[in-house]
Design an enzyme around this catalytic site. Structure first.
Site, PDB file in Angstrom:
ATOM      1  N   ARG A 170       0.824  -1.202   0.000  1.00 29.64           N
ATOM      2  CA  ARG A 170       0.000   0.000   0.000  1.00 29.64           C
ATOM      3  C   ARG A 170       0.868   1.265   0.000  1.00 29.64           C
ATOM      4  NH1 ARG A 170      -4.151  -0.517   4.434  1.00 29.64           N
ATOM      5  NH2 ARG A 170      -4.846  -2.356   3.305  1.00 29.64           N
ATOM      6  N   ARG A 174      -2.957   6.306   0.162  1.00 30.30           N
ATOM      7  CA  ARG A 174      -3.557   7.347   0.992  1.00 30.30           C
ATOM      8  C   ARG A 174      -2.586   8.159   1.815  1.00 30.30           C
ATOM      9  NH1 ARG A 174      -7.605   3.435   3.982  1.00 30.30           N
ATOM     10  NH2 ARG A 174      -5.718   2.155   3.868  1.00 30.30           N
ATOM     11  N   ARG A 180      -6.328  11.866  -6.826  1.00 33.36           N
ATOM     12  CA  ARG A 180      -7.550  11.079  -6.698  1.00 33.36           C
ATOM     13  C   ARG A 180      -8.772  11.913  -6.351  1.00 33.36           C
ATOM     14  NH1 ARG A 180      -8.706   6.382  -4.203  1.00 33.36           N
ATOM     15  NH2 ARG A 180     -10.774   7.320  -4.196  1.00 33.36           N
ATOM     16  N   ASP A 193      -6.980  -2.775  -7.131  1.00 29.64           N
ATOM     17  CA  ASP A 193      -7.689  -3.253  -5.943  1.00 29.64           C
ATOM     18  C   ASP A 193      -8.060  -4.703  -6.178  1.00 29.64           C
ATOM     19  OD1 ASP A 193      -9.247  -2.117  -3.350  1.00 29.64           O
ATOM     20  OD2 ASP A 193     -10.450  -3.672  -4.321  1.00 29.64           O
ATOM     21  N   TYR A 249     -15.513 -11.706   0.828  1.00 30.20           N
ATOM     22  CA  TYR A 249     -16.255 -10.494   0.495  1.00 30.20           C
ATOM     23  C   TYR A 249     -17.547 -10.838  -0.248  1.00 30.20           C
ATOM     24  CZ  TYR A 249     -12.341  -7.512   1.873  1.00 30.20           C
ATOM     25  OH  TYR A 249     -11.368  -6.855   2.598  1.00 30.20           O
TER      26      TYR A 249
END
Length: 349
Positions: free
Chosen positions: A28, A32, A41, A77, A152
């Protein structure tokens, strides 16, 4: 220490060939924690950003430019291949992946069709552009493992105990196996697209496999993860999960490099897999906010512990937290590059 003849320290370490630089990258790392990522983004939904080759290329390159890491990981992702075959899902801010119609029946499973390269043409375009920009720095392709994807799809989103998933797994094993068989085909195809376009290594994320017992993992999960990785033997393969200390030997049996989270020291992880596999990890992400002197000593400990394995790729034990100061990551890279080889040599002496 086996001398590396590979111009990439990352690829050399993945083959157990350690040269004069210990390699480092971060899970990652493109995301972010970077202000340049947030600026790019802004106003673009997560899954939409994954379908824009120019944006994917820029985001993937950002941490390589900023930190000087030894590998780039493709910005995407784990839900992208499922979205690409028509599953109605979204990445909800503060929640995670949310599936509109969770899997409950045989008909639901039968709706999961194979992934084709045409479904993800934007991936091919982005990977090719990245390979041209990265030069000798290798690009890592990645995908989610069948169990994590299934969790998921069955739960309908993130879960703390995976109750529905486990109930389906043990209560309807034939349906479970068909679900995971189809997901393995999809995951392998997604990785193959990335490799065929130029990715030089792959990582299979089974993020939530640590929720399973060893017996359930071996019976219901391992064969499907093995099926994914068996299709990618032409590049180094990394397999990673969270809380998988008791599963490491089984995971190592199907991969080249074993990813280790922060809960177990790398030397012990290497012992558990027989000392035969390069390891990746395992700085505790929660420590990135600690005083630098404390964190630096922990990074040195990780390097020393990793010397027990034939190869070591420094990484976090999970992804970069969004509130991380990016300068801390840059300092870790500098420490690993300047001190890593000597620390490893001392640990082996």
């Amino acid at each position: 220490m086996t001398a590396s003849v590979n111009p990439s320290p990352f690829l050399g370490a993945a083959k157990g060939e350690m040269g004069d630089r210990v390699p480092v990258w971060f899970m990652r790392q493109a995301g972010r924690s970077l202000p340049e990522y947030r600026a790019l983004r802004e106003g673009t939904a997560m899954l939409d950003s994954c379908r824009q080759p120019e944006m994917v290329t820029e985001i993937t390159l950002q941490p390589v430019r900023r930190h000087g890491v030894d590998a780039a990981i493709f910005y995407s992702d784990i839900m992208v291949p499922l979205m690409a075959i028509g599953i109605d899902l979204d990445i909800v801010s503060g929640v995670g992946p949310v599936v509109a119609h969770p899997i409950r029946t045989t008909r639901d499973v039968e709706a999961l069709r194979p992934l084709t390269p045409d479904d993800v043409g934007y991936v091919t375009e982005a990977v090719r552009a990245l390979v041209a920009e990265l030069g000798e720095t290798p690009l890592i392709g990645f995908t989610g493992a069948p169990f994590t994807l299934a969790s998921y799809l069955v739960e309908g989103g993130p879960s703390k105990n995976y109750a529905r998933t486990k109930a389906l797994m043990v209560g309807q094993p034939e349906l479970w196996d068909e679900l995971c068989r189809r997901l393995a085909v999809i995951s392998a195809a997604f990785l193959r697209v990335q490799v065929d376009a130029g990715a030089r290594a792959v990582q299979l994320f089974d993020s939530w496999a640590g929720a399973l017992s060893v017996s359930d993992y071996r019976r219901h999960v391992l064969p499907h993860s093995a099926a994914v990785l068996a299709e990618l033997t032409d590049v180094p393969r990394i397999h990673f999960g969270v809380g998988t200390g008791e599963l490491l030997a089984d995971m190592a049996s199907i991969t080249d490099v074993i990813g280790v989270d922060w809960r177990i020291e790398l030397a012990e992880a290497s012992r558990r897999v027989g000392g035969t596999h390069p390891v990746q990890g395992n700085i505790d992400p929660a420590l990135l906010g600690a005083p630098w002197e404390v964190l630096a000593d922990r990074v040195r400990d990780v390097i020393r512990s990793g010397a027990a394995a034939p190869g070591h790729i420094v990484n976090l034990g999970h992804g970069v937290p969004p509130d991380t100061d990016p300068t801390v990551l840059t300092r870790i890279v500098e420490l690993v590059h300047t001190e890593g080889a000597q620390l490893r040599a001392e640990a082996l002496a």
